[in-house]
Scaffold this motif. Structure first.
Motif, PDB file in Angstrom:
ATOM      1  N   ASP A   1       0.852  -1.183   0.000  1.00  0.00           N
ATOM      2  CA  ASP A   1       0.000   0.000   0.000  1.00  0.00           C
ATOM      3  C   ASP A   1       0.890   1.236   0.000  1.00  0.00           C
ATOM      4  O   ASP A   1       2.135   1.128  -0.015  1.00  0.00           O
ATOM      5  CB  ASP A   1      -0.977  -0.014   1.174  1.00  0.00           C
ATOM      6  N   VAL A   2       0.290   2.413   0.002  1.00  0.00           N
ATOM      7  CA  VAL A   2       1.078   3.637  -0.084  1.00  0.00           C
ATOM      8  C   VAL A   2       2.044   3.755   1.090  1.00  0.00           C
ATOM      9  O   VAL A   2       3.227   4.090   0.914  1.00  0.00           O
ATOM     10  CB  VAL A   2       0.151   4.874  -0.144  1.00  0.00           C
ATOM     11  N   ASP A   3       1.571   3.476   2.286  1.00  0.00           N
ATOM     12  CA  ASP A   3       2.433   3.603   3.471  1.00  0.00           C
ATOM     13  C   ASP A   3       3.646   2.673   3.368  1.00  0.00           C
ATOM     14  O   ASP A   3       4.778   3.068   3.692  1.00  0.00           O
ATOM     15  CB  ASP A   3       1.645   3.284   4.744  1.00  0.00           C
ATOM     16  N   ALA A   4       3.402   1.450   2.917  1.00  0.00           N
ATOM     17  CA  ALA A   4       4.510   0.506   2.807  1.00  0.00           C
ATOM     18  C   ALA A   4       5.488   0.932   1.721  1.00  0.00           C
ATOM     19  O   ALA A   4       6.717   0.861   1.912  1.00  0.00           O
ATOM     20  CB  ALA A   4       3.971  -0.891   2.503  1.00  0.00           C
ATOM     21  N   ALA A   5       4.977   1.395   0.575  1.00  0.00           N
ATOM     22  CA  ALA A   5       5.860   1.840  -0.504  1.00  0.00           C
ATOM     23  C   ALA A   5       6.700   3.025  -0.067  1.00  0.00           C
ATOM     24  O   ALA A   5       7.904   3.098  -0.360  1.00  0.00           O
ATOM     25  CB  ALA A   5       5.032   2.198  -1.739  1.00  0.00           C
ATOM     26  N   VAL A   6       6.093   3.971   0.644  1.00  0.00           N
ATOM     27  CA  VAL A   6       6.834   5.146   1.131  1.00  0.00           C
ATOM     28  C   VAL A   6       7.889   4.723   2.135  1.00  0.00           C
ATOM     29  O   VAL A   6       9.038   5.192   2.089  1.00  0.00           O
ATOM     30  CB  VAL A   6       5.859   6.170   1.757  1.00  0.00           C
TER      31      VAL A   6
END
Length: 386
Positions: free
Chosen positions: A117-122
């Protein structure tokens, strides 16, 4: 400040941008070549180059004196220590690259992740970039971050409207990346950025009208370049070749009822046909090139036929001078490039296919990272001394 001074400074900044862009996209150039290409006089070019050297954006080197007659003109090269970061989140990994001015990949890492998800990718990207800052990029200037997302990205806001395979909807990845790393962030569609990279640094450098298709773990996307300009469409969503209807020979060939191109021409189906669950494009190419068996052979032939039909339609509608294939689509073509190219021409109207060149992406696995990083260089290239 009077208007004359303001105008003179604005003109100087415009000329600085032109010179920097020349050596970034065109490679090292002599001062004499820059003078000829820009139409500026020698003293002006000398002043501009000196300013760029002082800013740490370019370096000057003397050419090999044994290869020239007369007084040598210094060679202007982009600084390898000025970098932008390219990031490509995919359903199986997050790839991060540090790309120098001039388009060379200085560092790259692939961190496996299951549909982040976005948090993990960031978190993954920020951790890698911060480690590089503390070590390998310690003496470098990082100017920004570009993110290549396999989905629809709003041209106005950089918002990821839909990345279906990542299950991102109206997702903002730019803001958390800026907060984590304190750098400007731009976000774009992965295939459009791949097209940009191949046009500026890769297979399509000599072509103004290009159709680019990229095949990745998330499916098939694409980019379109007409008269040298990347076409985004009204909202920035142009190029979704994977969502077009697929041309199949008969009902038995269809992978799924009502399937679109990326259902039929599909990396996962290729992997299953050779009995593996995961492989990068290089490994997939090696397996398909080593007599993998009749099931794989039939699947490869089926996908090549459907892909060639799609490209024939593209030729008839858009009349490009070049088609470039990236990712597993390049793997499919390269199994027998001559036969594949002939099939595309056979499925095209004769005049539209005259002079058509087909090629696999010259930048290979780096294409999306280079395209994303190049987008991040835009602010610097617009005003090098800002």
């Amino acid at each position: 400040m009077n208007a004359r001074v303001t105008t003179a400074e604005g003109l100087r900044r415009t000329n600085l941008a032109e010179v920097l862009r020349l050596v970034h996209h065109g490679g090292p150039r002599s001062r004499a070549a820059i003078t000829a290409l820009t139409g500026l006089n020698r003293s002006t070019v000398s002043d501009l180059v000196s300013r760029l050297v002082a800013a740490g954006l370019v370096e000057e080197q003397l050419p090999d004196p044994t290869r020239r007659v007369g007084r040598p003109s210094p060679i202007v090269t982009p600084s390898a220590d000025v970098v932008a970061i390219g990031i490509n989140p995919e359903i199986d990994a997050v790839e991060i690259g540090a790309v120098s001015l001039g388009g060379a990949v200085r560092l790259r890492e692939r961190i496996e992740a299951d549909a982040p998800d976005v948090d993990a990718a960031v978190a993954i990207a920020a951790s890698v970039v911060q480690r590089w800052r503390d070590d390998a990029l310690g003496g470098c200037r990082i100017v920004g971050i570009g993110v290549a997302v396999p989905g629809l990205v709003s041209a106005d806001h950089g918002l990821v409207r839909l990345a279906p395979h990542l299950e991102w909807r109206d997702a903002d990845i730019a803001a958390p990346l800026r907060a984590a790393l304190g750098l400007p962030v731009v976000v774009g569609n992965d295939a459009s950025l791949g097209a940009r990279a191949e046009r500026l640094f890769g297979a399509a450098r000599e072509h103004e009208d290009v159709v680019y298709l990229n095949g990745g773990a998330s499916g098939i996307g694409g980019g379109l370049i007409l008269h040298g300009a990347l076409i985004g469409g009204a909202g920035g969503y142009a190029g979704e070749w994977g969502q077009t209807g697929a041309t199949v020979a008969d009902a038995e060939d269809r992978a799924a009822p009502g399937g679109v191109l990326e259902d039929e021409v599909n990396r996962g189906r290729l992997l299953r046909s050779v009995g593996v669950t995961a492989a990068d494009d290089a490994a997939l190419s090696a397996v398909l090139g080593s007599s993998p068996g009749p099931e794989a052979g039939e699947e490869v032939a089926r996908q090549r036929r459907i892909l060639a039909a799609t490209l024939g339609n593209a030729v008839n509608v858009l009349n490009p001078s070049m088609i470039v294939l990236g990712g597993f689509l390049a793997v499919l073509r390269d199994i027998d490039a001559a036969e594949f190219d002939d099939e595309v021409r056979r499925r095209s109207l004769g005049p539209a296919a005259e002079g058509l060149v087909l090629a696999s992406a010259a930048l290979g696995a780096d294409r999306l990272l280079i395209g994303a990083a190049d987008a991040a260089f835009d602010l610097l290239l617009a005003d090098p001394l800002a």
